[in-house]
Design a protein around this motif. Structure first.
Motif, PDB file in Angstrom:
ATOM      1  N   GLU A   1       0.920  -1.213   0.047  1.00 49.84           N
ATOM      2  CA  GLU A   1      -0.029   0.090  -0.022  1.00 49.84           C
ATOM      3  C   GLU A   1       0.986   1.135  -0.070  1.00 49.84           C
ATOM      4  N   ILE A   2       0.495   2.151  -0.869  1.00 48.29           N
ATOM      5  CA  ILE A   2       1.442   3.414  -1.006  1.00 48.29           C
ATOM      6  C   ILE A   2       0.454   4.386  -0.322  1.00 48.29           C
ATOM      7  N   THR A   3       1.000   5.249   0.831  1.00 49.52           N
ATOM      8  CA  THR A   3       0.258   5.933   1.438  1.00 49.52           C
ATOM      9  C   THR A   3       0.217   7.490   1.137  1.00 49.52           C
ATOM     10  N   LEU A   4       1.283   7.819   0.293  1.00 45.87           N
ATOM     11  CA  LEU A   4       1.231   9.314  -0.052  1.00 45.87           C
ATOM     12  C   LEU A   4       0.420   9.458  -1.250  1.00 45.87           C
ATOM     13  N   PRO A   5      -0.002  10.943  -1.252  1.00 47.81           N
ATOM     14  CA  PRO A   5      -0.893  11.334  -2.320  1.00 47.81           C
ATOM     15  C   PRO A   5      -0.046  11.523  -3.577  1.00 47.81           C
TER      16      PRO A   5
END
Length: 307
Positions: free
Chosen positions: A126-130
Motif C-alpha cells: 500500500e502506497i500511503t502518499l498522495p
C-alpha cells in the motif's frame, strides 16, 4: 605535496566524476602539487594499496566513493584524505536514514515512504502518499533514477526503474518550489555556510540533463530568498552536516515551497560535484575563492584534522 586524485569509478555517476576529477587534478597542479590521477576501480585495489602520497583527494561520486567504502580503505592504510570519514559518508548516502537525523534537529523534511526490494509487491504494497510522488533510489546521486509519478502506472514504472539501481527505494511527497543548495565548509566545530545558490532549470524538473548539460540550468547567487529563508537553510545546512558527522565540506540541498512555508531539506552531498557547471564552486566564488583556491582550501582544512 604529492596528492593522488581518485576519480571515475564504477557508479552510475562515473561521467560526472570524470569531469570533477579533471578539474581537481588541474587545480592541484596549478597550485604546485605533484598529482597522481587514478581512475578508481574496486577490482584494482592494489593501486590504492601501493600509494605513496601525502594526501588523497576523492573526486568520486556515488557508490564505492561517496558511501564510506573508499574512506574505510584509506583509514586502514593510514592515508590522509580530503573530506568526510566513513560514518558521515555512509549516513549521508542513505537518504532515508539521514532524514531521521535532520528531523531530530528540527528541520522540515518531506513526507516519505521507504520500500525494500525483498518485501515490495506491486499488487499488495500500500502506497500511503498522495500524487504526485517523487520516486528515487535511496543511495544514488546526481538525480539518477529519479522519476515523478502522477498516477499508478507511472508510480509502478518508477519504482521498478529505481529498484534496478538500489535495493531500497524512497517515495517522497512532491513539493512545488524553488531548489536551492547550501555549501558548508570548515573543520569540525567551525563550519560555515556559504552563500545560498538558487537553481533555475531549463527543464520542467532539475534532472540529470539540467544538472550537467551546459546552459541547462541557471545558478543565482545569492538565492532570491527572504532573510528568514536564507537564515533557515544556512542554519539547517550546518546542523545537518554536523548531525551526520560530516567533515571539511558538503553541499546540502533544499526545496523552498511556493506557499511560503518552511524550506524542506532533501539531502547532504559529502562529495559534491566539482565540474565546470557544479554548484559548490559557484558558492565558493561568491566569497572570493576561485576554483583553484577552493580546492587548495579544502586540502588545507583536511590537513588540519590530521595534525
Amino acid at each position: 605535496m604529492k596528492v593522488a586524485v581518485l576519480y571515475g569509478g564504477v557508479s552510475a555517476e562515473r561521467e560526472v566524476s570524470l569531469s570533477s576529477g579533471k578539474g581537481i587534478i588541474e587545480a592541484l597542479q596549478k597550485r604546485g602539487h605533484e598529482v597522481v590521477g587514478i581512475d578508481f576501480n574496486p577490482a584494482h585495489l592494489d593501486e590504492i594499496m601501493k600509494l605513496d602520497v601525502d594526501m588523497v583527494y576523492i573526486g568520486l561520486h556515488g557508490r564505492f566513493g561517496e558511501d564510506g567504502k573508499v574512506q574505510a580503505l584509506l583509514d586502514m592504510l593510514n592515508i590522509p584524505y580530503v573530506g568526510s570519514g566513513v560514518q558521515g559518508s555512509a549516513l549521508a548516502m542513505d537518504k532515508a536514514k539521514a532524514k531521521l537525523f535532520f528531523a531530530r534537529d528540527g528541520a522540515r523534511v518531506a513526507q516519505q515512504q521507504v520500500l525494500f526490494k525483498h518485501s515490495y509487491d506491486s499488487k499488495q504494497t500500500e502506497i500511503t502518499l498522495p500524487f504526485p510522488i517523487v520516486v528515487k533510489p535511496n543511495q544514488e546521486g546526481s538525480t539518477i533514477g529519479i522519476t515523478f509519478a502522477h498516477n499508478q502506472d507511472e508510480l509502478r514504472d518508477g519504482i521498478d526503474q529505481a529498484f534496478e539501481l538500489d535495493e531500497t527505494v524512497l517515495l517522497e511527497e512532491f513539493i512545488n518550489g524553488k531548489e536551492v543548495t547550501v555549501a558548508v565548509m570548515g573543520n569540525r566545530g567551525k563550519e560555515k555556510a556559504l552563500p545560498v545558490v538558487e537553481i533555475v532549470p531549463k527543464n520542467k524538473y532539475y534532472d540529470y540533463e539540467a544538472k550537467y548539460g551546459a546552459g541547462m540550468s541557471e545558478h543565482i547567487v545569492p538565492a532570491r530568498l527572504s532573510n528568514e529563508q536564507t537564515a533557515y537553510v544556512q542554519k539547517y545546512a550546518v546542523l545537518a552536516h554536523q548531525a551526520l558527522g560530516c567533515d571539511i565540506y558538503s553541499r546540502v540541498d533544499f526545496l523552498v515551497p511556493e506557499d511560503g512555508s518552511d524550506p524542506v531539506i532533501l539531502e547532504v552531498n559529502t562529495l559534491p560535484g566539482m565540474t565546470p557547471t557544479s554548484l559548490y564552486p559557484d558558492a565558493a566564488r561568491e566569497i572570493g575563492l576561485s576554483y583553484d583556491e577552493m580546492i587548495e582550501e579544502l586540502v588545507k582544512l583536511s590537513l588540519n584534522k590530521y595534525k
